[in-house]
Write a protein that holds these residues in place. Structure first.
Motif: not given
Ligand SMILES: C[S@@+](CC[C@H](N)C(=O)[O-])C[C@H]1O[C@@H](n2cnc3c(N)ncnc32)[C@H](O)[C@@H]1O
Length: 397
Positions: A268-280
């Protein structure tokens, strides 16, 4: 239609001949259906339909390939956008936009410099309609020109809308009372806008409701006209799949599930993490997916406040540098940017990403990590480590 759309994007990247071959292989009707679907997605004719008192109007789009052609009729009015039906009353016949199908595919999916209108013809309904006052013809509704203009704007790949506008249009909270992220995405993703990027966002939205969410996925689809958008969510979001949008059900804390998704659809050219927002989860996702990021790709992590809040995301503000929480983990990478500058080997344990992260940008609750070679060398540090006396260290202070 998804596979055909992917094939058309790849062919349009190569040029007219390849698009023509794709049309031969898939058939004019199928290609036209895919392109018209894309045109309607981008034209937002539903917004015109919602304008009170604007009347009703219809349009024909005809796509040609040599001596063959295929057409679709659309009407826009108080009942919304209706495909296959003419506007009523029928005393104003539809305008017809005619264009070569390969030129249309290149305009939608090719590099910007391949956008052309050489074959386009606009067939207006005729003088009785167009100069009604002179010939006592029917009044032209306000929608009449607007509908044609919107479609032509799409075919010309006209001025693209700013991301904040798209966020509101598609109903994601990336620009809202909650977050002001779009200004930063615009700056970092803007230069990629016309590239055939692959973008994967963790967190589709709508949580357990399988029919809800997907606002940011359609926003990215519109922002990157040549892009393929993938959305990963712990819930089944297949109901939101569309041409150029594919959802995958997986838990972001499960490295195996992430790897199998990335093997199938990446890199992928881009990942965005807007999921659980839990640090682990955030850290596991980054460590698993970063190898599947293209060599000059961008990894964005949203909602960094999750790193601090015990009540909501099991975060902590006891030790702001603790690497088991997202912000502390990212701060370690800041030192990694300067991995060539440390004088004592025991200062810091080297990380596998030290040599492949070339930039980190922090904003309120949002971080961007730029992948890229970080091995410029630290010539002064090497001398300070090995033979400080030759530099006259006192003089450097
Ligand atoms: C804030 S919403 C995403 C909003 C969306 N990105 C947007 O901007 O419109 C968060 C989503 O993450 C999903 N999620 C929560 N925990 C997850 C996990 N462990 N793995 C994958 N997705 C998760 C939820 O189901 C929810 O749909």
């Amino acid at each position: 239609m998804t596979d055909l759309t992917h094939a058309l994007i790849a062919a349009a990247d190569r040029g007219y001949r390849d698009v023509a071959a794709a049309v031969e292989e898939a058939g004019l009707r199928n290609v036209a259906a895919a392109l018209i679907n894309e045109i309607f997605f981008r034209a937002h004719l539903d917004e015109l339909a919602a304008v009170e008192g604007a009347g009703e109007s219809s349009l024909v789009i005809t796509l040609t390939h040599g001596s063959r052609e295929t057409s679709v009729l659309v009407s826009v009015g108080p009942k919304g956008v209706e495909i296959g039906r003419a506007a009523r009353p029928t005393d104003i016949p539809p305008t017809t936009i005619v264009q070569d199908v390969c030129e249309t595919a290149l305009a939608l999916y090719g590099p910007r410099e391949r956008v052309s209108s050489a074959s386009r013809e606009i067939r207006w309904p005729g003088p009785r309609t167009m100069v009604p006052r002179l010939v006592n013809g029917p009044a032209v509704p306000r929608l009449f020109h607007a509908v044609v203009q919107r479609v032509v704007h799409v075919l010309e790949r006209g001025r693209p809308a700013p991301l904040a506008e798209l966020a509101v249009r598609h109903g994601t909270d990336k620009w809202s009372f909650l977050h002001q992220y779009t200004q930063h995405y615009q700056r970092h993703f803007g230069p990629l806008r016309d590239r055939p990027v692959k973008i994967c966002e963790i967190g589709v939205g709508g949580y357990g409701d399988t029919e809800a969410g997907g606002g940011s996925l359609s926003m990215w689809k519109e922002f990157f006209p040549r892009g393929l958008v993938y959305g990963l969510d712990i819930a089944d979001k297949r109901a939101l799949d569309r041409p150029r949008i594919t959802t995958i059900q997986a838990d972001q804390s499960d490295p195996e599930a992430l790897r199998s998704m990335a093997e199938k659809f990446g890199p992928f050219d881009i990942f965005i993490d807007d999921g659980s927002h839990m640090s682990p989860h955030v850290i596991t996702s980054f460590e698993t997916l970063f190898p599947y990021l293209a060599k000059d790709g961008i990894y964005a992590i949203e909602d960094l406040h999750g790193s601090y809040w015990p009540q909501l995301f099991e975060g902590s503000e006891d030790d702001l540098n603790a690497p088991e929480f997202t912000v502390g983990f990212l701060k370690q990478m800041v030192d990694g940017l300067n991995h060539e500058e440390f004088l004592k080997s025991e200062t810091r344990v080297a990380k596998s990403t030290d040599r492949s992260i070339k930039g980190i940008h922090f904003y309120h609750n949002l971080a961007f990590i730029d992948k890229g070679r970080n091995e410029e060398g630290g010539p002064i540090a090497s001398v300070l480590r090995e033979a400080p006396e030759i530099l006259g260290v006192e003089g450097l202070r």
